[in-house]
Design a protein around this motif. Structure first.
Motif, PDB file in Angstrom:
ATOM      1  N   ILE A  23     -15.776  39.195   0.365  1.00 20.38           N
ATOM      2  CA  ILE A  23     -14.581  38.922  -0.428  1.00 20.38           C
ATOM      3  C   ILE A  23     -14.315  40.122  -1.314  1.00 20.38           C
ATOM      4  N   ARG A  24     -13.058  40.315  -1.646  1.00 18.64           N
ATOM      5  CA  ARG A  24     -12.669  41.445  -2.470  1.00 18.64           C
ATOM      6  C   ARG A  24     -12.490  40.981  -3.913  1.00 18.64           C
ATOM      7  N   ILE A  25     -13.054  41.724  -4.828  1.00 14.96           N
ATOM      8  CA  ILE A  25     -12.901  41.405  -6.243  1.00 14.96           C
ATOM      9  C   ILE A  25     -12.466  42.656  -6.985  1.00 14.96           C
ATOM     10  N   ASN A  26     -11.789  42.436  -8.098  1.00 14.42           N
ATOM     11  CA  ASN A  26     -11.300  43.512  -8.959  1.00 14.42           C
ATOM     12  C   ASN A  26     -11.633  43.117 -10.399  1.00 14.42           C
ATOM     13  N   VAL A  27     -12.591  43.826 -10.979  1.00 13.76           N
ATOM     14  CA  VAL A  27     -13.031  43.521 -12.348  1.00 13.76           C
ATOM     15  C   VAL A  27     -12.539  44.638 -13.269  1.00 13.76           C
ATOM     16  N   GLY A  28     -11.427  44.407 -13.924  1.00 13.65           N
ATOM     17  CA  GLY A  28     -10.886  45.384 -14.862  1.00 13.65           C
ATOM     18  C   GLY A  28     -10.600  46.733 -14.223  1.00 13.65           C
ATOM     19  N   ASP A  65      -6.566  36.090 -11.789  1.00 16.56           N
ATOM     20  CA  ASP A  65      -5.413  36.241 -10.898  1.00 16.56           C
ATOM     21  C   ASP A  65      -5.933  36.370  -9.469  1.00 16.56           C
ATOM     22  N   TYR A  66      -5.021  36.085  -8.514  1.00 15.80           N
ATOM     23  CA  TYR A  66      -5.395  36.157  -7.100  1.00 15.80           C
ATOM     24  C   TYR A  66      -4.225  36.721  -6.315  1.00 15.80           C
ATOM     25  N   ASP A  67      -4.491  37.766  -5.513  1.00 11.28           N
ATOM     26  CA  ASP A  67      -3.483  38.414  -4.680  1.00 11.28           C
ATOM     27  C   ASP A  67      -3.541  37.804  -3.285  1.00 11.28           C
ATOM     28  N   ASP A  68      -2.465  37.058  -2.911  1.00 11.40           N
ATOM     29  CA  ASP A  68      -2.444  36.380  -1.609  1.00 11.40           C
ATOM     30  C   ASP A  68      -2.434  37.358  -0.455  1.00 11.40           C
ATOM     31  N   THR A  69      -1.732  38.477  -0.634  1.00  7.46           N
ATOM     32  CA  THR A  69      -1.594  39.422   0.478  1.00  7.46           C
ATOM     33  C   THR A  69      -2.884  40.188   0.717  1.00  7.46           C
ATOM     34  N   HIS A  71      -5.819  39.263  -0.546  1.00  4.31           N
ATOM     35  CA  HIS A  71      -6.964  38.355  -0.685  1.00  4.31           C
ATOM     36  C   HIS A  71      -7.979  38.927  -1.682  1.00  4.31           C
ATOM     37  N   GLU A  72      -7.451  39.329  -2.842  1.00  8.69           N
ATOM     38  CA  GLU A  72      -8.278  39.979  -3.860  1.00  8.69           C
ATOM     39  C   GLU A  72      -8.295  39.121  -5.131  1.00  8.69           C
TER      40      GLU A  72
END
Length: 481
Positions: A23-28, A65-69, A71-72
């Motif tokens: 899974i893709r995550i974005n922390v700050g 937040d969640y990016d549908d396109t 999947h982040e």
């Protein structure tokens, strides 16, 4: 998003093969792909719980937040601390660097759902020690905050009393006399009056002690004890000085109705009251022989002259600090008395059990109370001692227990005394810095920065404790919203 599992592919082609295992995550701003099998090793953590989300609403309960396109999943957290979280997922252990803020790190791992038990043994001891240090500092800050608050309130009260003279007759002159009498060290004249008052108090106490000695005792023509004329002269001079001092303070007081609400003014009254009551009783007893027994009351009142020693509190910062400490340490004093009562009761019964047949002095439990009290307070008069070996062992245990019982509450009381003494010295310096020669133009200086800083620190510490005490999912959701 159509409700698929975050780790599943969106279509049937091979373009999303990588998404099937990560899974893709974005922390700050710090982006990372994490394998699902790595996250599933710790199902109670926040990232592992994302794997079981079936709707966007449930996802947004765990991330910001969640990016549908793409999947982040986006998290509005500190990216500098997230590598420690990644290391935990890879190794199963947490490590804490020395340069980290302990509370920030603790809140961060709490957010990600990682328990402190995962901290490795090489960092665990230092972590918990550093985490406990602010709690001890918070206790000191709360104590200093109470001290600072009291100092500020007393300084305001002093300032308000000084302003009351502006609307009174001969206000400036009365204010100067009031400052000279009530604030030793305010000026040269106040220092001279303070020194003279101390000498009169000490002289009065010394003459009272010498009057009780047989070398200075006199008898009248009827064989009755009589006062030495030299001592009477010193006594009358002292009473005259104390009376003049009290009357002068009362006349120039800014608020006559609340004059005797101050403890030091009550002490001044009590120090001279026995003398005048003794005069009245002697006159009544001489006029009416039936009331001759009142002479015994007069003798008791003469002994009350010892209370004059308390007048030194007006001129001693240490005595005033001691009084404030005892007044604000009733819980600690009660705890000390409770410990002593329990210890005395226990060891008196023990001494009675092993000594009732060998020692006449310890043949009853009430008699053993005296021995246990003297032993636990480490006074050791030696008038009553155990004889048997068992009694001596019990006495040794009583003495050791007494040391522990007395030392523990005394430490708390001493800490409070230090704070009150520091506060009293600061208050005296602030009062002496006031200049009222041309009227009151501004308030006396006080460190308001420290006053409000203690208030804010106390509030933040309380909020932090509340946050740490309830690490529930509900509180976590509130913190990210």
């Amino acid at each position: 998003m159509t409700g698929q599992v975050p780790g599943e592919p969106c279509g049937g082609g091979g373009a999303h093969t990588e998404d099937n295992t990560a899974i893709r995550i974005n922390v700050g701003g710090f982006k990372k792909r994490l394998p699902s099998d790595t996250l599933s090793r710790f199902p109670e953590t926040r990232l592992a719980r994302l794997l079981h989300c079936r709707s966007k609403e449930s996802i947004l309960e765990l991330c910001d937040d969640y990016d549908d396109t793409e999947h982040e999943f986006y998290f509005d957290r500190n990216p500098a601390l997230f590598p420690y979280v990644l290391n935990f997922y890879n190794t199963g252990r947490l490590h804490v660097m020395a340069e980290l803020c302990i509370f920030s790190f603790s809140q961060e791992i709490e957010y990600w759902g990682i328990n402190e038990f995962f901290i490795d043994s090489c960092c665990s001891s230092a972590y918990h020690c550093r985490k406990m240090e602010p709690d001890r500092e918070d206790w000191d800050d709360r104590s200093e905050e109470g001290s600072t608050t009291s100092s500020f309130d007393e300084l305001l009260e002093f300032y308000n009393d000084a302003t009351k003279f502006d609307k009174q007759l001969l206000g400036n002159a009365r204010r100067r006399v009031w400052l000279m009498l009530d604030n030793p060290g305010y000026s040269v004249a106040s220092r001279i009056i303070s020194i003279l008052s101390i000498l009169v108090v000490l002289g009065s106490i010394v003459t009272m002690c010498m009057n009780s000695m047989s070398e200075f005792s006199l008898v009248d023509s009827e064989g009755e004890p009589a006062e030495d004329p030299r001592f009477e002269t010193v006594e009358h001079f002292g009473i005259g000085w104390f009376t003049l001092e009290l009357v002068a303070r009362f006349v120039v007081a800014p608020d006559l109705l609340h004059f005797f609400e101050h403890p030091l003014n009550v002490i001044d009254l009590v120090s001279i009251l026995p003398f005048y009551l003794t005069l009245v009783i002697d006159l009544v007893a001489e006029s009416s022989p039936a009331l001759a027994n009142l002479g015994r009351v007069a003798q008791v009142l003469r002994l009350m002259r010892i209370f004059r020693i308390l007048k030194l509190a007006r001129h001693s910062t240490g005595l005033r600090s001691l009084g404030a400490t005892l007044r604000n340490s009733y819980k600690e004093v009660g705890l000390l008395l409770l410990y002593l009562a329990v210890g005395v009761s226990f060891f008196s019964v023990m001494a009675y059990t092993v000594e009732k047949e060998d020692s006449e002095d310890l043949s009853t439990i009430p008699a053993c109370w005296w021995w246990a009290t003297v032993s636990m307070t480490t006074v050791g008069y030696g008038d009553v001692v155990p004889v048997s070996i068992a009694g001596k062992l019990a006495a040794s245990a009583c003495i050791l227990a007494g040391i522990l019982v007395v030392v523990l509450p005394i430490t708390l009381i001493f800490n409070k005394f230090s704070l009150f003494y520091k506060r009293q010295k600061q208050l005296e310096i602030a009062m002496r810095s006031c200049d009222f020669d041309e009227g009151i133009k501004e308030m006396p200086s006080v460190n308001l920065r420290n006053y409000y800083a203690h208030k804010v620190k106390s509030l933040m510490a309380s909020l932090s404790n509340m946050s740490r005490s309830s690490p529930s999912e509900h509180s976590l959701n509130e913190s990210i919203n």
